[in-house]
Design an enzyme around this catalytic site. Structure first.
Site, PDB file in Angstrom:
ATOM      1  N   TRP A 321       0.851  -1.204   0.000  1.00 25.89           N
ATOM      2  CA  TRP A 321       0.000   0.000   0.000  1.00 25.89           C
ATOM      3  C   TRP A 321       0.875   1.238   0.000  1.00 25.89           C
ATOM      4  CZ3 TRP A 321      -4.559  -1.750  -1.029  1.00 25.89           C
ATOM      5  CH2 TRP A 321      -5.056  -2.915  -0.436  1.00 25.89           C
ATOM      6  N   ASN A 356     -25.006   1.337  -2.001  1.00 23.38           N
ATOM      7  CA  ASN A 356     -24.094   0.192  -2.016  1.00 23.38           C
ATOM      8  C   ASN A 356     -23.245   0.119  -3.288  1.00 23.38           C
ATOM      9  OD1 ASN A 356     -23.093  -2.421  -1.010  1.00 23.38           O
ATOM     10  ND2 ASN A 356     -24.143  -3.199  -2.826  1.00 23.38           N
TER      11      ASN A 356
HETATM   12  C1  LIG Z   1     -16.970  -0.765   1.240  1.00 19.96           C
HETATM   13  C2  LIG Z   1     -18.296  -1.100   1.851  1.00 19.96           C
HETATM   14  C3  LIG Z   1     -18.552  -0.755   3.184  1.00 19.96           C
HETATM   15  C4  LIG Z   1     -19.790  -1.063   3.764  1.00 19.96           C
HETATM   16  N1  LIG Z   1     -20.014  -0.716   5.075  1.00 19.96           N
HETATM   17  C5  LIG Z   1     -21.188  -1.041   5.664  1.00 19.96           C
HETATM   18  C6  LIG Z   1     -21.422  -0.706   7.018  1.00 19.96           C
HETATM   19  O1  LIG Z   1     -20.582  -0.152   7.730  1.00 19.96           O
HETATM   20  N2  LIG Z   1     -22.652  -1.023   7.531  1.00 19.96           N
HETATM   21  C7  LIG Z   1     -23.615  -1.649   6.805  1.00 19.96           C
HETATM   22  O2  LIG Z   1     -24.703  -1.931   7.329  1.00 19.96           O
HETATM   23  N3  LIG Z   1     -23.386  -2.007   5.525  1.00 19.96           N
HETATM   24  C8  LIG Z   1     -22.216  -1.714   4.929  1.00 19.96           C
HETATM   25  N4  LIG Z   1     -22.010  -2.057   3.624  1.00 19.96           N
HETATM   26  C9  LIG Z   1     -23.020  -2.861   2.917  1.00 19.96           C
HETATM   27  C10 LIG Z   1     -24.101  -2.081   2.146  1.00 19.96           C
HETATM   28  O3  LIG Z   1     -23.511  -1.104   1.333  1.00 19.96           O
HETATM   29  C11 LIG Z   1     -25.140  -1.425   3.039  1.00 19.96           C
HETATM   30  O4  LIG Z   1     -25.632  -2.350   3.992  1.00 19.96           O
HETATM   31  C12 LIG Z   1     -26.333  -0.928   2.224  1.00 19.96           C
HETATM   32  O5  LIG Z   1     -25.904  -0.028   1.230  1.00 19.96           O
HETATM   33  C13 LIG Z   1     -27.322  -0.253   3.159  1.00 19.96           C
HETATM   34  O6  LIG Z   1     -28.389   0.315   2.454  1.00 19.96           O
HETATM   35  P1  LIG Z   1     -29.845  -0.310   2.555  1.00 19.96           P
HETATM   36  O7  LIG Z   1     -30.209  -0.500   3.970  1.00 19.96           O
HETATM   37  O8  LIG Z   1     -30.734   0.540   1.725  1.00 19.96           O
HETATM   38  O9  LIG Z   1     -29.601  -1.714   1.872  1.00 19.96           O
HETATM   39  P2  LIG Z   1     -30.604  -2.797   1.265  1.00 19.96           P
HETATM   40  O10 LIG Z   1     -30.150  -3.077  -0.109  1.00 19.96           O
HETATM   41  O11 LIG Z   1     -31.994  -2.385   1.448  1.00 19.96           O
HETATM   42  O12 LIG Z   1     -30.257  -4.097   2.131  1.00 19.96           O
HETATM   43  C14 LIG Z   1     -31.000  -4.448   3.309  1.00 19.96           C
HETATM   44  C15 LIG Z   1     -30.059  -4.708   4.464  1.00 19.96           C
HETATM   45  O13 LIG Z   1     -29.216  -5.813   4.174  1.00 19.96           O
HETATM   46  C16 LIG Z   1     -27.937  -5.612   4.758  1.00 19.96           C
HETATM   47  N5  LIG Z   1     -26.947  -5.560   3.675  1.00 19.96           N
HETATM   48  C17 LIG Z   1     -27.137  -5.146   2.404  1.00 19.96           C
HETATM   49  N6  LIG Z   1     -25.995  -5.289   1.691  1.00 19.96           N
HETATM   50  C18 LIG Z   1     -25.085  -5.800   2.542  1.00 19.96           C
HETATM   51  C19 LIG Z   1     -23.714  -6.167   2.400  1.00 19.96           C
HETATM   52  N7  LIG Z   1     -23.063  -6.067   1.237  1.00 19.96           N
HETATM   53  N8  LIG Z   1     -23.064  -6.647   3.490  1.00 19.96           N
HETATM   54  C20 LIG Z   1     -23.702  -6.790   4.672  1.00 19.96           C
HETATM   55  N9  LIG Z   1     -24.996  -6.458   4.870  1.00 19.96           N
HETATM   56  C21 LIG Z   1     -25.666  -5.960   3.808  1.00 19.96           C
HETATM   57  C22 LIG Z   1     -27.974  -4.268   5.489  1.00 19.96           C
HETATM   58  O14 LIG Z   1     -28.296  -4.510   6.842  1.00 19.96           O
HETATM   59  C23 LIG Z   1     -29.118  -3.562   4.770  1.00 19.96           C
HETATM   60  O15 LIG Z   1     -29.751  -2.589   5.568  1.00 19.96           O
HETATM   61  C24 LIG Z   1     -20.774  -1.745   3.004  1.00 19.96           C
HETATM   62  C25 LIG Z   1     -20.500  -2.094   1.680  1.00 19.96           C
HETATM   63  C26 LIG Z   1     -19.287  -1.771   1.108  1.00 19.96           C
HETATM   64  C27 LIG Z   1     -19.015  -2.138  -0.329  1.00 19.96           C
END
Ligand SMILES: Cc1cc2nc3c(=O)[nH]c(=O)nc-3n(C[C@H](O)[C@H](O)[C@H](O)COP(=O)(O)OP(=O)(O)OC[C@H]3O[C@@H](n4cnc5c(N)ncnc54)[C@H](O)[C@@H]3O)c2cc1C
Length: 497
Positions: A321, A356
């Site tokens: 890195w 996401n």
């Molecule tokens: C680099 C990076 C960092 C992230 N950091 C976080 C974070 O700190 N906290 C967080 O909750 N999510 C994180 N995510 C996952 C994801 O981006 C978010 O959960 C999502 O965008 C939340 O929006 P939503 O509730 O409308 O998702 P929706 O699409 O409506 O999904 C419903 C629920 O599913 C869960 N979920 C969805 N995608 C993921 C995923 N890839 N991994 C784990 N759980 C998921 C979350 O609890 C979310 O609220 C991260 C993804 C990336 C690529």
């Protein structure tokens, strides 16, 4: 001889509920168990101590303040005071249980490497004092130890994990039940701290205006989000979830992180909608699998304690890195010269949340084009996301950086221009968050540096002045990243992809 029961009944001893990442009343197993037993006392502790978890980021603190305010009001309606304390839970919980004369203490389980020994020590202390302890499953649908491979190991790949987990998720989710009637206890022996004294809200400067406009922390806000999603966005979620300009996802992540709504309620609501309307089957299944990723991330931090801070694939621990603070700063401020990246970083700064798809693009840009350690990005997200979550954040970053379990291979490098054109084809997302580019025609919106001078002039864009030139050339950044990977391959024959 006096019959043993002839005197007045001794006062009933209350049960204490220790609220943690479960700031709700509905479908709260620890609260339900305490209510079943009789009077309920409630406490939330702001944990302070070097070995008591990662200090909360700014956006999390803002959310916590409002979420606790909401929980206090909800509990007060049932005559329960939420006692607020700050400090070391290992001392505070046993002392509080003693002062209240509690018969039992209940909490919902957490899965962090630091919290497990702390909870175990508290449980042992309480048991030694003759206080019963009830710990409950609530944060997840499947406990990290429940889902095993055929040979009894832990899953490292999501798809087989979720295939194995789904029926357990269904079975557990069906148990969601109303909390029994609540009766408060007299907490007179204990004085609560004041939430205002915790300084959780930003003051100078107060950057939280965009958060207040976007979110309603607390149980009511969480249930509203769920209803809106099921009624308006579940149909079409499978494709819509990739378009950042559309409100096509649930926005439940901060509510789930703080436990303002139970994962069972969310799972069941999707399942019920899918049963009622067969047209929702495919989209509903995609949504359930996203909830499954949350389960998967939780079991990763449980089984691999270093996961939140170390590359899961050992070979990546010596990845070359770069440590470039000015590149990191440009990324943090949304000034990289790549519109989709800058739009995402500005959405994050303003609202505490990022779509996401865009999280994946900005993360890829940081760890590949800029060769910055994924932990620098993870730390920025930790400070700025209202849904910052130890498990999901580390899993998201490690997935993008190619070093996690079931990760995207490092050599797959997102092109920020074509990602923008594919997922924001009409430019609505970029125009919202990078307004200085709003007048550019779609053809150049995701690559302003390729626009002819005349078009830039007509659109009021002065590259290098009103909007930055790219801080790294895409092809050069891509090559640098591949070279770094190649250098790692020379020294490690281990698992790199
Ligand atoms: C680099 C990076 C960092 C992230 N950091 C976080 C974070 O700190 N906290 C967080 O909750 N999510 C994180 N995510 C996952 C994801 O981006 C978010 O959960 C999502 O965008 C939340 O929006 P939503 O509730 O409308 O998702 P929706 O699409 O409506 O999904 C419903 C629920 O599913 C869960 N979920 C969805 N995608 C993921 C995923 N890839 N991994 C784990 N759980 C998921 C979350 O609890 C979310 O609220 C991260 C993804 C990336 C690529």
């Amino acid at each position: 001889m006096q019959p043993a029961h002839s005197g007045p009944n001794p006062p009933a001893r209350p049960s204490l509920v220790w609220f943690r990442e479960d700031l709700r009343i509905d479908d709260h197993p620890a609260l339900a168990a305490a209510a079943q037993a009789g009077q309920v006392c409630a406490v939330y502790i702001l944990e302070e101590g070097a070995d008591l978890g990662r200090p909360l980021g700014g956006a999390l603190k803002w959310w916590l303040h409002h979420s606790l305010t909401s929980l206090q009001a909800n509990l007060a309606e049932h005559g329960i005071e939420l006692i607020l304390l700050r400090g070391d839970t290992r001392q505070l919980i046993p002392t509080l249980a003693k002062s209240l004369g509690a018969e039992s203490v209940h909490w919902n389980r957490r899965y962090y490497a630091w919290s497990r020994p702390v909870d175990a020590a508290i449980k042992a202390d309480l048991t030694g004092m003759g206080v019963q302890v009830g710990t409950h499953k609530a944060y997840v649908l499947t406990e990290p130890w429940e889902i095993k491979t055929g040979s009894g190991g832990n899953f490292k790949v999501f798809t087989p994990f979720f295939r194995a987990a789904q029926s357990s998720c269904d079975a557990w989710a069906e148990l969601a039940a109303p909390t029994p009637p609540l009766t408060g206890c007299s907490g007179a022996a204990v004085s609560s701290e004041k939430l205002e004294d915790w300084d959780l809200l930003p003051i100078a400067p107060d950057w939280s205006g965009g958060l207040s406009q976007t979110w309603q922390p607390g149980e009511v806000g969480a249930h509203k989000r769920l209803k809106r999603f099921i009624d308006k966005a579940l149909l079409g979620y499978g494709d819509g979830r990739n378009i950042p300009s559309k409100p096509a996802t649930s926005f439940l992540s901060p509510h789930l992180h703080f436990g303002e709504i139970s994962i069972r309620r969310v799972w069941n609501a999707a399942r019920a909608a899918m049963r009622a309307n067969p047209a929702l089957q495919a989209d509903g299944q995609v949504f359930l699998s996203e909830l499954g990723w949350r389960e998967f991330s939780t079991q990763l931090i449980y089984h691999y304690e270093d996961f939140p801070q170390e590359s899961w694939k050992e070979a990546f621990r010596s990845f070359p890195w770069k440590n470039d603070s000015s590149a990191l700063r440009a990324w943090q401020r949304g000034q990289t010269g790549y519109p989709i990246v800058d739009a995402g970083m500005r959405q994050l700064w303003k609202t505490g949340w990022m779509h996401n798809r865009v999280r994946m693009i900005v993360a890829s840009f940081l760890v590949k084009h800029l060769l910055q350690d994924w932990r620098a990005g993870e730390a920025w997200f930790w400070d700025t996301l209202v849904d910052a979550d130890v498990a999901n954040n580390a899993a998201g970053w490690q997935w993008v950086a190619g070093c996690g379990a079931d990760a995207a291979p490092y050599f797959r490098i997102f092109n920020p221009m074509s990602q923008g054109e594919k997922f924001d084809p009409d430019g609505n997302y970029v125009r919202t968050w990078v307004p200085e580019l709003a007048k550019l025609p779609n053809k150049y919106l995701h690559r302003p540096f390729e626009a002819p001078t005349e078009i830039l002039r007509l659109s009021g864009v002065h590259l290098g002045r009103t909007y930055p030139l790219p801080i790294v050339n895409h092809e050069k950044g891509r090559k640098q990243a591949l070279d770094a990977l190649a250098s790692l391959k020379q020294t490690h024959s281990g698992d790199l992809v």
